[in-house]
Design an enzyme around this catalytic site. Structure first.
Site, PDB file in Angstrom:
ATOM      1  N   ARG A   1       0.836  -1.210   0.000  1.00 44.34           N
ATOM      2  CA  ARG A   1       0.000   0.000   0.000  1.00 44.34           C
ATOM      3  C   ARG A   1       0.867   1.255   0.000  1.00 44.34           C
ATOM      4  O   ARG A   1       0.540   2.251  -0.660  1.00 44.34           O
ATOM      5  CB  ARG A   1      -0.961  -0.007   1.195  1.00 44.34           C
ATOM      6  CG  ARG A   1      -1.958   1.145   1.145  1.00 44.34           C
ATOM      7  CD  ARG A   1      -3.013   1.053   2.220  1.00 44.34           C
ATOM      8  NE  ARG A   1      -2.454   1.210   3.552  1.00 44.34           N
ATOM      9  CZ  ARG A   1      -3.145   1.032   4.685  1.00 44.34           C
ATOM     10  NH1 ARG A   1      -4.412   0.694   4.650  1.00 44.34           N
ATOM     11  NH2 ARG A   1      -2.566   1.193   5.849  1.00 44.34           N
TER      12      ARG A   1
ATOM     13  N   LYS B   1      -2.683   7.130   1.228  1.00 44.00           N
ATOM     14  CA  LYS B   1      -2.429   7.417   2.646  1.00 44.00           C
ATOM     15  C   LYS B   1      -1.360   8.509   2.669  1.00 44.00           C
ATOM     16  O   LYS B   1      -0.171   8.239   2.827  1.00 44.00           O
ATOM     17  CB  LYS B   1      -1.987   6.147   3.366  1.00 44.00           C
ATOM     18  CG  LYS B   1      -2.305   6.178   4.859  1.00 44.00           C
ATOM     19  CD  LYS B   1      -2.160   4.814   5.502  1.00 44.00           C
ATOM     20  CE  LYS B   1      -2.267   4.890   6.994  1.00 44.00           C
ATOM     21  NZ  LYS B   1      -3.627   4.922   7.524  1.00 44.00           N
TER      22      LYS B   1
ATOM     23  N   GLU C   1     -15.833   6.850   6.823  1.00 42.89           N
ATOM     24  CA  GLU C   1     -14.964   6.179   7.801  1.00 42.89           C
ATOM     25  C   GLU C   1     -14.693   7.140   8.951  1.00 42.89           C
ATOM     26  O   GLU C   1     -15.172   8.274   8.952  1.00 42.89           O
ATOM     27  CB  GLU C   1     -13.646   5.769   7.131  1.00 42.89           C
ATOM     28  CG  GLU C   1     -12.884   6.926   6.506  1.00 42.89           C
ATOM     29  CD  GLU C   1     -11.644   6.480   5.748  1.00 42.89           C
ATOM     30  OE1 GLU C   1     -11.006   5.502   6.167  1.00 42.89           O
ATOM     31  OE2 GLU C   1     -11.315   7.119   4.731  1.00 42.89           O
TER      32      GLU C   1
HETATM   33  C1  LIG Z   1      -4.748   4.202   8.022  1.00 47.15           C
HETATM   34  C2  LIG Z   1      -6.175   4.560   7.944  1.00 47.15           C
HETATM   35  C3  LIG Z   1      -7.200   3.623   8.151  1.00 47.15           C
HETATM   36  C4  LIG Z   1      -6.961   2.234   8.665  1.00 47.15           C
HETATM   37  O1  LIG Z   1      -6.142   1.463   7.875  1.00 47.15           O
HETATM   38  P1  LIG Z   1      -5.370   0.222   8.470  1.00 47.15           P
HETATM   39  O2  LIG Z   1      -4.599  -0.275   7.315  1.00 47.15           O
HETATM   40  O3  LIG Z   1      -6.362  -0.752   8.963  1.00 47.15           O
HETATM   41  O4  LIG Z   1      -4.509   0.734   9.577  1.00 47.15           O
HETATM   42  C5  LIG Z   1      -8.508   4.011   7.905  1.00 47.15           C
HETATM   43  N1  LIG Z   1      -8.804   5.265   7.546  1.00 47.15           N
HETATM   44  C6  LIG Z   1      -7.855   6.204   7.382  1.00 47.15           C
HETATM   45  C7  LIG Z   1      -8.266   7.580   7.004  1.00 47.15           C
HETATM   46  C8  LIG Z   1      -6.518   5.888   7.583  1.00 47.15           C
HETATM   47  O5  LIG Z   1      -5.592   6.815   7.431  1.00 47.15           O
END
Ligand SMILES: *Cc1c(COP(=O)(O)O)cnc(C)c1O
Length: 290
Positions: A54, A150, A183
């Protein structure tokens, strides 16, 4: 006092106090960069390959070249954990665009910087429940800054988090441009209704969490019904169960949204099964010490 662990910056290790980057780094000036949050349990790094994949996908989307192969990157993470003698850890990986001019043009930043911070992090929610509000700050639109990246640009999530702080709850739930549930500010969301687990799909403008995928897999292993589809605020308000998932949060039961009790205000039966099964598999990762 928490222990001071060494930090990896561009191939060298620095004591925490000396771990610094330039004020001309575009990660600092513009939030130009990407990151990952990873956990290690009992001496094994959980889902390391998935996090690295990722990370490189986020980097590719913003045309950021990571000056290390994936294999060497994984080695650097394991080395940093070894150096700091960590078995249970939270790992923060940051790739910033690097040093450039004061203008925002990334082509004037010759080399990206790699930072690996490792630390001990308590389980955030073990035995605890989360409360939330629906934030008035929405998640980025896919055409502005795709939430699948991310990136270091989290200001809208931070604004939502400020709303949660002011409301005295743990988390803020962000909606997308269509007004459906997206989310939390750093974690994905699931609801359970009439025995069916539901979570928003990638098309709902979410970050595709690795813990989210783990939960989908765990649900399938238990032959639980799970669907990825949009969730409305009304459905969340009337859910039997709800929970957040994320590397830091793990699986956090959500029991109250905007003052409305979810289910009976306790972690529901399906949430409990998933938490129990998550605890069983989280120690199965890539060994740090072999
Ligand atoms: C990192 C993140 C998540 C969760 O991702 P994981 O891979 O499960 O840690 C969910 N939402 C956002 C906005 C994030 O930055």
């Amino acid at each position: 006092m928490s222990k001071e662990y060494d930090v990896y910056i561009d191939g060298k290790y620095y004591p925490k106090k000396e771990a610094k980057i330039s004020v001309f780094d575009h990660g600092f000036l513009y939030g130009d960069g990407v990151f990952e949050g990873i956990r290690a349990y009992e001496g094994c790094v959980f889902k390391l390959n998935e996090h690295i994949d990722r990370l490189y996908e986020s980097a590719k989307s913003i045309e950021l070249i990571i000056p290390l192969s994936k294999e060497d990157f994984k080695k650097a993470i394991l080395e940093t954990l070894k150096r700091n003698n960590l078995k249970d850890a939270y790992i923060r990986v940051v790739i910033s665009r690097g040093i450039g001019t004061l203008g925002l043009n990334p082509t004037l930043c010759p080399k990206a910087s790699i930072i690996i911070i490792t630390d001990y992090l308590e389980p955030l929610y073990e035995g605890k429940n989360a409360t939330a509000i629906i934030a008035s700050t929405s998640r980025n639109s896919v055409t502005a800054l795709n939430p699948m990246i991310k990136s270091l640009n989290y200001l809208n999530n931070i604004l939502a988090r400020i709303e949660a702080n002011k409301a005295g709850v743990n988390e803020a739930i962000m909606l997308n441009q269509n007004g459906t549930i997206c989310e939390g500010t750093g974690d994905n969301i699931f609801i359970v209704k009439a025995g069916i687990i539901i979570t928003p799909p990638s098309a709902a403008a979410i970050l595709l969490g690795i813990t989210r995928q783990v939960v989908i897999d765990l649900a399938k292993d238990e032959s639980l019904k799970i669907v990825e589809r949009s969730i409305t605020v009304h459905e969340l308000n009337n859910a039997d169960e709800a929970f957040f998932t994320g590397t830091a949060a793990e699986i956090a039961p959500l029991v109250n949204v905007d003052g409305r009790v979810i289910g009976n205000g306790e972690p529901g039966p399906i949430t409990r099964i998933l938490i129990e099964n998550f605890k069983k598999i989280r120690k199965c990762g890539i060994p740090i010490y072999s």
